[in-house]
Motif scaffolding. Structure first.
Motif, short mmCIF file in Angstrom:
data_model
loop_
_atom_site.label_atom_id
_atom_site.label_comp_id
_atom_site.label_asym_id
_atom_site.label_seq_id
_atom_site.Cartn_x
_atom_site.Cartn_y
_atom_site.Cartn_z
N PHE A 84 0.83 -1.22 0.00
CA PHE A 84 0.00 0.00 0.00
C PHE A 84 0.86 1.26 0.00
CE2 PHE A 84 -3.71 -2.48 1.83
CZ PHE A 84 -4.56 -2.25 0.74
N SER A 85 2.01 1.20 0.70
CA SER A 85 2.87 2.39 0.81
C SER A 85 3.92 2.46 -0.28
CB SER A 85 3.55 2.39 2.19
OG SER A 85 4.37 1.25 2.34
N ASN A 86 3.88 1.47 -1.20
CA ASN A 86 4.88 1.41 -2.29
C ASN A 86 6.30 1.40 -1.75
OD1 ASN A 86 3.07 1.38 -4.53
ND2 ASN A 86 2.72 3.59 -4.21
N ALA A 87 6.49 0.75 -0.61
CA ALA A 87 7.81 0.68 0.02
C ALA A 87 8.39 -0.72 -0.11
CB ALA A 87 7.71 1.09 1.49
N ILE A 88 8.25 -1.31 -1.31
CA ILE A 88 8.76 -2.66 -1.52
C ILE A 88 10.28 -2.66 -1.35
CG2 ILE A 88 8.95 -4.56 -3.16
CD1 ILE A 88 6.11 -4.06 -2.21
N GLY A 89 10.77 -3.54 -0.50
CA GLY A 89 12.20 -3.60 -0.26
C GLY A 89 12.53 -4.72 0.71
N ILE A 90 13.56 -4.53 1.52
CA ILE A 90 14.00 -5.57 2.45
C ILE A 90 12.92 -5.90 3.47
CG2 ILE A 90 15.05 -3.97 4.10
CD1 ILE A 90 16.39 -7.46 3.02
N GLY A 91 12.09 -4.91 3.82
CA GLY A 91 10.99 -5.15 4.74
C GLY A 91 10.02 -6.20 4.22
N THR A 92 9.79 -6.16 2.92
CA THR A 92 8.90 -7.15 2.31
C THR A 92 9.48 -8.55 2.47
OG1 THR A 92 8.22 -5.50 0.67
CG2 THR A 92 7.70 -7.80 0.19
N LEU A 93 10.79 -8.68 2.23
CA LEU A 93 11.45 -9.98 2.40
C LEU A 93 11.30 -10.48 3.83
CD1 LEU A 93 13.27 -12.28 1.42
CD2 LEU A 93 15.25 -10.81 1.92
N ILE A 94 11.47 -9.58 4.81
CA ILE A 94 11.35 -9.96 6.22
C ILE A 94 9.94 -10.45 6.54
CG2 ILE A 94 11.37 -9.07 8.59
CD1 ILE A 94 13.67 -7.20 7.66
N PHE A 95 8.93 -9.71 6.06
CA PHE A 95 7.55 -10.11 6.33
C PHE A 95 7.19 -11.42 5.62
CE2 PHE A 95 6.70 -5.54 7.48
CZ PHE A 95 6.30 -5.81 8.80
N ILE A 96 7.70 -11.64 4.41
CA ILE A 96 7.45 -12.90 3.71
C ILE A 96 8.07 -14.06 4.48
CG2 ILE A 96 8.05 -14.24 1.65
CD1 ILE A 96 7.62 -11.72 0.00
N ILE A 97 9.27 -13.83 5.02
CA ILE A 97 9.93 -14.89 5.80
C ILE A 97 9.15 -15.17 7.09
CG2 ILE A 97 11.98 -15.39 7.19
CD1 ILE A 97 13.64 -14.14 4.94
N ILE A 98 8.65 -14.12 7.75
CA ILE A 98 7.81 -14.33 8.95
C ILE A 98 6.58 -15.15 8.58
CG2 ILE A 98 6.27 -13.17 10.59
CD1 ILE A 98 8.27 -10.83 10.60
N TYR A 99 5.97 -14.80 7.46
CA TYR A 99 4.77 -15.50 7.01
C TYR A 99 5.05 -16.97 6.70
CZ TYR A 99 1.26 -17.17 3.76
OH TYR A 99 0.33 -17.95 3.12
N THR A 100 6.06 -17.22 5.85
CA THR A 100 6.33 -18.60 5.44
C THR A 100 6.85 -19.44 6.61
OG1 THR A 100 8.54 -17.96 4.64
CG2 THR A 100 6.76 -18.01 3.02
N ALA A 101 7.66 -18.84 7.49
CA ALA A 101 8.15 -19.57 8.67
C ALA A 101 6.99 -19.99 9.55
CB ALA A 101 9.14 -18.72 9.45
N SER A 102 6.02 -19.10 9.73
CA SER A 102 4.85 -19.41 10.55
C SER A 102 4.03 -20.52 9.94
CB SER A 102 3.98 -18.15 10.72
OG SER A 102 4.69 -17.12 11.37
N PHE A 103 3.89 -20.50 8.63
CA PHE A 103 3.13 -21.55 7.93
C PHE A 103 3.84 -22.89 8.06
CE2 PHE A 103 2.20 -24.22 4.29
CZ PHE A 103 0.82 -24.15 4.19
N MET A 104 5.16 -22.88 7.88
CA MET A 104 5.90 -24.15 7.85
C MET A 104 5.99 -24.83 9.21
SD MET A 104 6.44 -24.62 4.76
CE MET A 104 6.31 -23.62 3.27
N MET A 105 5.86 -24.08 10.30
CA MET A 105 5.89 -24.74 11.61
C MET A 105 4.47 -25.06 12.10
SD MET A 105 4.67 -22.23 13.90
CE MET A 105 5.30 -22.76 15.46
N SER A 106 3.50 -24.86 11.23
CA SER A 106 2.12 -25.10 11.67
C SER A 106 1.25 -25.67 10.55
CB SER A 106 1.51 -23.79 12.20
OG SER A 106 1.49 -22.79 11.18
N TRP A 107 0.64 -24.83 9.76
CA TRP A 107 -0.34 -25.28 8.77
C TRP A 107 0.26 -26.14 7.68
CZ3 TRP A 107 -5.65 -24.72 8.49
CH2 TRP A 107 -6.23 -24.04 9.57
N GLY A 108 1.53 -25.99 7.38
CA GLY A 108 2.15 -26.85 6.37
C GLY A 108 2.11 -28.31 6.76
#
Length: 465
Positions: free
Chosen positions: A350-374
């Motif tokens: 939304f803020s058009n601030a695509i960068g390293i923050g996006t990578l961090i949030f994607i890693i938080i998301y995928t890590a959470s999925f892989m230790m649970s719903w995966g």
């Protein structure tokens, strides 16, 4: 003697998990080839983003078919030979997807007919994935002792993620140092062809593993079932388990809703939520997401490898904790982490601030999925359904999962054209709803035999009647 039995169970499980590895390999190989396929087919033929999205996701059509067929095949061919069929389909798909021109077309001349043929080969592989996704955890769940069943079935998810990680390395290795033109013309073929190696290994090793005792009892092959159980348990436990299995097949007819509709609904919703949280968007389109941050193609594939390593680590966390902490707590914790990750990505978009923050949030998301719903969803699907309806019920749950996967994956490109922020917010909302669903509806299955879970289900049905 105990160590020998444990080793036997682990070796048999590892062979079965190759179905999971190929599941991951086949579904993730597209992440490296996706951009090349767009250039080779969509751009040359002036096709829309929707058509490209359908091509990227075409294997999922086969996954739905394979999921639907899995119940019939698992109940008639058996668990073992259903996996043999899946291995053959993986092999055919790997060769055909790499060289779809063979027999009918001229190499290097993209046409609509060639695109359709390529998609047919991907669908064949998808049928293999659909079969393996249902039957591999079912096989492991029926072989494994109750006290280690959660960890052993979770190994299948580890194999899925490991297969994805392997193919990320393979795709990166194929593309590294090569020109974009070479990857768009030839490199994507090698990516698909590489799957033939694990597929052939899976096919070979399957001939050395047994059929599951519960399937053998369903076909009145009780002596063979006793022989297999004696390799898993000591004499007393093998006899007790055999008695429970025989009793479970004697007591109920195999009608799908014989144990109530609630358990089927729970299985289907577990599958649907596992996909509606958006995980396969992150997996299928990972290089493109990282390219949108400004990374070059080689760098984006390397960042995908980093994400794959994170996925492996957090799947291991699930394997070591699922039989200790239980299924429900891990699912709820994972949902909370996914919510944070997806709304974080949405906020960056939304803020058009695509960068390293996006990578961090994607890693938080995928890590959470892989230790649970995966992993945990596959554990529960292998556990919650009674013996006599397991094949049918797992087939319905898995088909629902792949249908949801297809919907989410094929609509992602057009949704992103409309609004990236709203797209990721949708997945965040689904993560919140998944936590509420688990809290209210999903039973805890830790430490109970399949037959014990079935008897609890029967009692609950009688009380609610």
């Amino acid at each position: 003697m105990k160590n020998q039995k444990q080793l036997y169970i682990i070796l048999v499980t590892l062979v079965a998990t190759l179905g999971g590895l190929l599941f991951g390999y086949d579904t993730a190989v597209i992440s490296g080839a996706e951009g090349a396929l767009q250039a080779y087919f969509a751009d040359n033929l002036n096709l829309s983003a929707l058509v490209h999205g359908i091509t990227v996701s075409s294997a999922l059509i086969g996954c739905i078919i394979g999921g639907l067929l899995s119940g019939y095949l698992a109940s008639n061919l058996g668990r073992k030979y259903s996996l043999v069929l899946a291995a053959v389909l993986f092999l055919v798909s790997a060769l055909g997807s790499a060289f779809p021109e063979v027999l009918f077309f001229t190499k290097g001349e993209p046409t609509m007919a060639l695109l359709v043929t390529f998609n047919l080969y991907r669908i064949i592989g998808g049928i293999g994935v659909g079969l393996a996704s249902a039957v591999s955890p079912m096989y492991i769940g029926e072989i494994a002792p109750p006290e280690t069943r959660g960890s052993l079935v979770s190994l299948n998810q580890f194999a899925i993620i490991f297969g994805m990680l392997v193919v990320y390395f393979v795709n990166w290795g194929i593309a590294k140092g090569q020109s974009v033109a070479w990857v768009n013309e030839t490199g994507w073929r090698y990516m698909f062809l590489s799957e033939a190696i694990p597929a052939a290994l899976f096919l070979f090793l399957l001939f050395f593993v047994p059929e599951t005792p519960r399937y053998l009892v369903s076909k009145q092959q009780n002596e063979k079932a006793k022989e297999i159980l004696s390799k898993i348990y000591d004499k007393t436990m093998a006899k007790a388990t055999m008695f429970e299995i025989e009793k479970s097949f004697d007591e109920k007819k195999g009608k799908l809703f014989a144990f109530g509709k609630r358990i089927i609904v729970i299985g289907v919703l577990l599958s649907v939520f596992q996909q509606f949280v958006g995980i396969n968007v992150a997996l299928y389109y990972a290089p493109r997401i990282f390219e949108s941050m400004g990374a070059a193609r080689d760098a984006s594939m390397f960042q995908t490898i980093i994400m794959g390593l994170v996925n492996v680590v957090f799947t291991l966390i699930a394997i070591f904790t699922v039989d200790k902490f239980g299924r429900k707590p891990l699912l709820i914790i994972g949902s909370i982490g996914m919510t944070v990750g997806m709304f974080g990505v949405a906020g960056m978009a939304f803020s058009n601030a695509i960068g390293i923050g996006t990578l961090i949030f994607i890693i938080i998301y995928t890590a959470s999925f892989m230790m649970s719903w995966g992993p945990i969803v596959w554990v529960l699907i292998a556990e919650i359904f009674p013996n006599k309806i397991r094949g049918q019920a797992v087939a319905i749950a898995v088909a629902a999962q792949w249908a949801a996967n297809y919907f989410i994956s094929s609509t992602y490109p057009s949704m992103m054209e409309f609004s990236g922020g709203l797209t990721y917010s949708f997945y965040g909302i689904m993560s919140i709803l998944s936590a509420l669903f688990v809290w209210k509806m999903v039973p805890e299955t830790k430490g109970r035999s399949l037959e014990e879970l079935e008897s609890i289900l029967v009692r609950n049905k009688r009380h609610s009647a």
